[in-house]
Design an enzyme around this catalytic site. Sequence first.
Site, PDB file in Angstrom:
ATOM      1  CD  GLU A   1      -2.809  -0.909   2.456  1.00 15.01           C
ATOM      2  OE1 GLU A   1      -3.250   0.188   2.809  1.00 15.01           O
ATOM      3  OE2 GLU A   1      -2.947  -1.957   3.100  1.00 15.01           O
TER       4      GLU A   1
ATOM      5  CB  CYS B   1      -1.561   6.859   2.524  1.00 11.40           C
ATOM      6  SG  CYS B   1      -2.347   5.548   3.409  1.00 11.40           S
TER       7      CYS B   1
END
Length: 1012
Positions: free
Chosen positions: A768, A802
Amino acid sequence: MTPDLDARTKDFGREIFARLDRQGPVLFTRPWLEDKLMGLGMHDPALKVQLFRFVDTLPYLKEDTEVSRHLREYLGEAGDQLPRWVRRGMAWIPQRGLLSQLLAWQARSNAERMARKFIAGSNVAEAVQAVWRMRTRRLAFTIDLLGEATITEAEADHVQKQYLDLIRGLTHEVNAWPEEPIIDRDDRGPLPRVNVSVKLSALYSQFDPIDPEGTSRAVRRRLRPILALAKQTGAFVNFDMEQYSFKDTTLRIFREILTEPEFRDWPHVGIAIQAYLTDTEADLHQLLDWVKYERRCPVWIRLVKGAYWDYETVLAAQHGWPVPVFTQKWQSDANFEKLTEFLLANVEWLVPAFGSHNIRSIAHAMAVAEQLQVPPRRFEFQMLYGMADPIKEAIQSLGYRVRIYTPYGQLLPGMAYLVRRLLENSSNDSFLRQGFAEGLSEEVLLRNPCDLSLLLRPQPIEKPPMLATNGQTVTSPTSPKAPPDEHFQNEPLSDFSRATNRDQMAAALREVRSQFGRTYPVVIDNQSQPVAKTLDSLNPSRISERVGTVAVATVEQANAAVASCLRAFDAWRDTPVEERAAFLKRVAQQFRRRRFELAAWICLETGKPWRESDADVAEAIDFCEYYAIEMQKLGRPQHRDVPGEDNRYFYEPRGVAVVIAPWNFPLAILTGMTTAALVTGNTVVMKPAEQSAIVGAKLMECLQAAGLPPGVANFVPGVGEEIGPTLVQHPDVALIAFTGSLKVALMINEQAAKTPGGQNFVKKVIAEMGGKNAIIVDDDADLDEAIKGVVDSAFGYAGQKCSAGSRAIVLSGIYEQFLNRLVEATKSLTVAPADEPGCSVGPVIDAEARDRILKMIDIGRREARLVYQTDVGALATQGYFVGPTIFADVPETATIAQEEIFGPVLSVMRAQDLDDALRIANGVKYALTGACFSRSPTNLEKVKRKFRVGNLYINRKCTGALVDRQPFGGFKLSGIGSKAGGPDYLLQFLVPRTVTENQMRRGFAPEPDAVA
Ligand SMILES: Cc1cc2nc3c(=O)[nH]c(=O)nc-3n(C[C@H](O)[C@H](O)[C@H](O)COP(=O)(O)OP(=O)(O)OC[C@H]3O[C@@H](n4cnc5c(N)ncnc54)[C@H](O)[C@@H]3O)c2cc1C
């Protein structure tokens, strides 16, 4: 209740009814039903919702064509649920031209007329006129100032000024009018003529029950001059009551300010108390003790049922919190009566004002007062402007004082108030609707609410699991756990409006601080390894504080950890799925047991504010429980058997997994990747980020306490550059699960792709990576919500997620207005150490991050217009602080519009229209999260189709994904692999196998069932 009292209540009720004309326009001031809206809405829920939405949006629509477009879209959205005649009529809604102008004009003037029924005027002069008109009808008033949500300190200052002007303006006028004894005096003497109602949350933009002390301080600072002026001019001030989460803080402020020497002997103050809350009886007892024994001067209590019933029930269901309101209407009514009796029995200290339009509730108060011999003018009745005028007059004609709650303000903010009133009045349970629109009989309407309890079967709202009634998370390790197919439920976040949760968090921070300075070793085979080289972990909020010291794993230790995993692998792979799942559930119980302690470690080691630290632990619990349930589903082999042939499809683990986690969700992400690997049967080398290695060590403690077999997970903190390549390239490592920067992810992917001799498999990489997430703000967006959403997304945890929203793409028509309010809202944020409960923006993680972000800000200065940057002052030397920063007019190709910054830096960009906004939003290399604020159903449909990101949010912030509800992860350069916390995630940790067995022996095959 005694039969006598009930009989007298009914007598009073009948008397009130006798003075009304129920066939006439009772419900509202003017013939309401001529507008049709209400009448239609009451019988068609779908139409009601769509029309209310339309009314709510109307003031934002500048162009006439926009009005007809929105009407068409709202009605179109309800589709088949609408009555046939409405569907047919939709075709006739003009899209442009003269007819469209006419429709827009009609819609606006109708909405305005409707609003004017509930809102007395748009300025002080109009309000004074309305008050005068009421006075001629011998009705007293309390004035409420309608406003938008206060999201900036400038707005809070403005609200304060408006109240000061209002009190001055009203006093000047009203006190010059001739006396009207029925409303200007009670049985003992004169009463203040000027009466204002104040909502405390309007006086502070950061009103937050997580920090009652700071909130109280800030509110009192603005409230003091208002109360002082009121006291000086002989006015009355009432504190309104808002949503449940604000209740305790509101009560606290009420008590604190009215105990101050300047105000403690001032009797002309009151507070609204909501009978629909189950807590209220206890609150009233506390208020009585305070007034009687501490303040020694009475206050007024406006007893209402409460205006936020729907909101409270929905919010509780969303968060898995106990429902704070009664769930059946008769219970609120009965509680209102119980509290009425309490107030009238203590009228010397708590002077009641009964805020209700319900004739039964009102009649009951009259009967109790009579029984207790409280003079009718010692207390009063209060009702809302524009509602039930004949009831007001009937009560007044019986010799009681009636005061009208009279809101005034601009139409735009007034719409929210209007919609609240419309919802309330059209609700099935509303007394006014039942009494006047549905014409129930007097006997039914005057029934004792407690009698209804016998008629109606209770319908308890299900209590969410794992919650005690006090809202605290149950920590009992013996709670029954989910059987295999039980539906997963998210762990409720701690409700910090509750003192018990705040106290536990504060205590945990103290306790964790007392453990500062310890050393955390590498753990292999459940054995602590000798410590040689170490790293200090500092508190980013206060770098003088050393949280602890963590061993730096050597390359040899990294290799030893892999070897240990390999040794443990076969046995762990062959451990039944149920046992591995049970292990995860035990880990979750460890987290629950240590909930606040873990949150405190997170807060102090990574500079995460309270709420977000708590959410980190909750998410870690979710990962454990969700993956446990998911693996139990995957663990059941699938059969595709035919006569004579048995086919079994099943999964097995890949082998040794290396988990490399970031520091920004120090417990949740490390736990998520580790437990996914473990429950699928892999063994794990766990490498936390250098900056959050102590939280990693805490996870290791929890795994061990849950019964981790030696070698199944090994804890290897260390420097990425030193042991990373060893782990990633190790020939015995089958899988790497990584969350972090794009650069490192690509490097890992490249290194892992090499398949040296002796390595008999291709490594699997799950990564990720980053995001450059955009929030589109359409020109009909609700600005209160859009600004709050953008601010939370951009500056929550100092932008270090994020999922953070780092680009706001705003449509031209609303751009300047949005930008101005955004800057003010950002100015109002509290930048502070994360361990302070009032912190809205904490530090960034370390010096390197701070310097990198500052460098990007320098680049931004050259590329765009810096419109705001918070000066962090002395915090700059105390910790790693970077002030929230906003750039405007950012070109879409600018570095700050393309590169992930991972800090509190927001680029605001202008788009010509929605297509342009979508083009800009999609024009980056990432595709992680995104959001859009709009009230156009058609535009939202387009956004859903064309805004290509992993997690898209409509009309809310773009951060805060929950396991299972919003599986998290992106594509393009945002991620390799499927979403964490989603149904496909575990598959990545597994390899599928098929076993086919020929069951046929000489023409004989067992029955398929016998082998299945
Ligand atoms: C002067 C004045 C001031 C006010 N100030 C405030 C204030 O500061 N804060 C505030 O919150 N409200 C305030 N209100 C609003 C007030 O709460 C609502 O107008 C009131 O609840 C309507 O109650 P009623 O007795 O007139 O009508 P009723 O029709 O008898 O009661 C409606 C109320 O019952 C409750 N209810 C509805 N359904 C259910 C259910 N299924 N289970 C349990 N309870 C249910 C809700 O509270 C609902 O509003 C004020 C009202 C007045 C008149």
